[in-house]
Design an enzyme around this catalytic site. Structure first.
Site, short mmCIF file in Angstrom:
data_model
loop_
_atom_site.label_atom_id
_atom_site.label_comp_id
_atom_site.label_asym_id
_atom_site.label_seq_id
_atom_site.Cartn_x
_atom_site.Cartn_y
_atom_site.Cartn_z
N CYS A 177 49.21 41.24 51.66
CA CYS A 177 49.04 40.12 50.73
C CYS A 177 47.58 39.68 50.79
CB CYS A 177 50.00 38.98 51.05
SG CYS A 177 49.84 38.33 52.74
N THR A 178 47.25 38.56 50.17
CA THR A 178 45.85 38.15 50.03
C THR A 178 45.15 37.94 51.37
OG1 THR A 178 46.42 37.06 47.95
CG2 THR A 178 44.30 36.48 48.94
#
Length: 318
Positions: A177-178
């Protein structure tokens, strides 16, 4: 550049999130910081911007607190603030997964992979790479070969996994994810669901893009960020554009929100098509009485009606 954007999180115990949020907001405002921070009994999740001096003071302040002494900050240089205001909000969770049986990443989480280890996983045909972000984030940029869950909210990811479990049978599962916070909890949930070989990109895409060895390799497009920058570059090796204009399908990396305030859908669109289609995602949204694009650009009723006919042309060529 004299400004910095900080991305960070920490799963730790905060006994009184409401009081913490109130005190923390006062501290941030006193140091002229802007951003969005969520706090709960399970920890803190934040992104904020300020001058280098102000952000350095913030990091020192946090590291002086026993709860956050080893918190990792991901730092981007910036030309100015990435936010317009400063918000610190108490929440039930610092990432909204809404599980009936919650996961504490301090006790249950997937194996951490360094950027170099993650790159090897990308090259392994027997490893399934799952993007734990939302569809609009994926559509702007993602790792080559990653699976795109068809979700618009993180809390919908567990249901999607259950519905598509056959895709991951007997495979090593690696998620990203980010910045890493979503995967901490999501990978723990995967383990509780019976997946045996689960790993995660430690520090997320943001860390991978800055690694001196991987240099963001195998990343296509840009990384979506939840601030005024909208997107940032990750791949230092090669440049690819994978985003497609909502209307004509041409390469595009420019996100806007639909001008209909009741829709607000995020779409990739060129400046030319934003003008042509009144900043909206559809005819129904373009003709909405509170169309923000029409209001902001003082478009007359006659011009409004004229531009609405562009949607007729769009349907004819579809």
């Amino acid at each position: 550049m004299n400004y910095q954007v900080l991305l960070y999180y920490k799963y730790t115990t905060i006994d009184d999130p409401e009081q913490f949020a109130q005190d923390h907001l006062a501290f941030c405002k006193a140091h002229h910081l802007k951003g969005r921070i969520l706090v709960s009994t399970e920890g803190i999740n934040g992104t904020l911007s300020g001058t280098k001096e102000e952000t350095e003071q913030y990091m020192a302040h946090m590291h002086a607190d026993e709860r956050f002494k080893d918190m990792v900050f991901k730092i981007d240089e910036a030309e100015g603030h990435a936010f317009k205001k400063m918000h610190v909000r108490p929440r039930k969770e610092i990432v909204a997964l809404d599980l009936e049986d919650d996961v504490d990443p301090r006790h249950t989480t997937g194996q951490y992979l360094s950027p170099v280890e993650f790159r090897k996983a990308l090259e392994d045909d027997d490893t399934v790479i799952i993007d734990a972000r939302n569809d609009y984030e994926f559509d702007l940029g993602h790792f080559r070969g990653a699976i795109r869950p068809n979700i618009t909210r993180f809390r919908d990811l567990p249901d999607w996994i259950k519905e598509n479990k056959a895709l991951f049978a007997d495979k090593k599962v690696v998620t990203y994810c980010t910045g890493g916070i979503r995967c901490e909890k999501f990978s723990g949930w995967l383990l509780k669901e019976g997946f045996e070989d689960v790993a995660q990109l430690h520090g997320g895409i943001a860390t991978y893009g800055k690694d001196p060895e991987t240099k963001g390799e195998y990343w296509d497009g840009k990384m979506y960020v939840f601030d005024d920058r909208i997107s940032v570059n990750i791949n230092q090796v090669e440049k690819t554009i994978i985003g497609k204009d909502w209307f004509d399908g041409k390469p595009c990396e420019r996100y806007i929100n639909c001008a209909n305030p009741e829709c607000n859908k995020q779409i990739l669109v060129s400046e030319e098509n934003e003008t042509k289609y009144l900043g909206a995602c559809s005819y129904e949204c373009a003709k909405h009485e509170r169309n923000r694009y029409v209001q902001a650009n003082n478009i007359s009723d006659n011009e409004w009606q004229q531009r609405l006919t562009n949607f007729d042309d769009l349907h004819q060529h579809a």
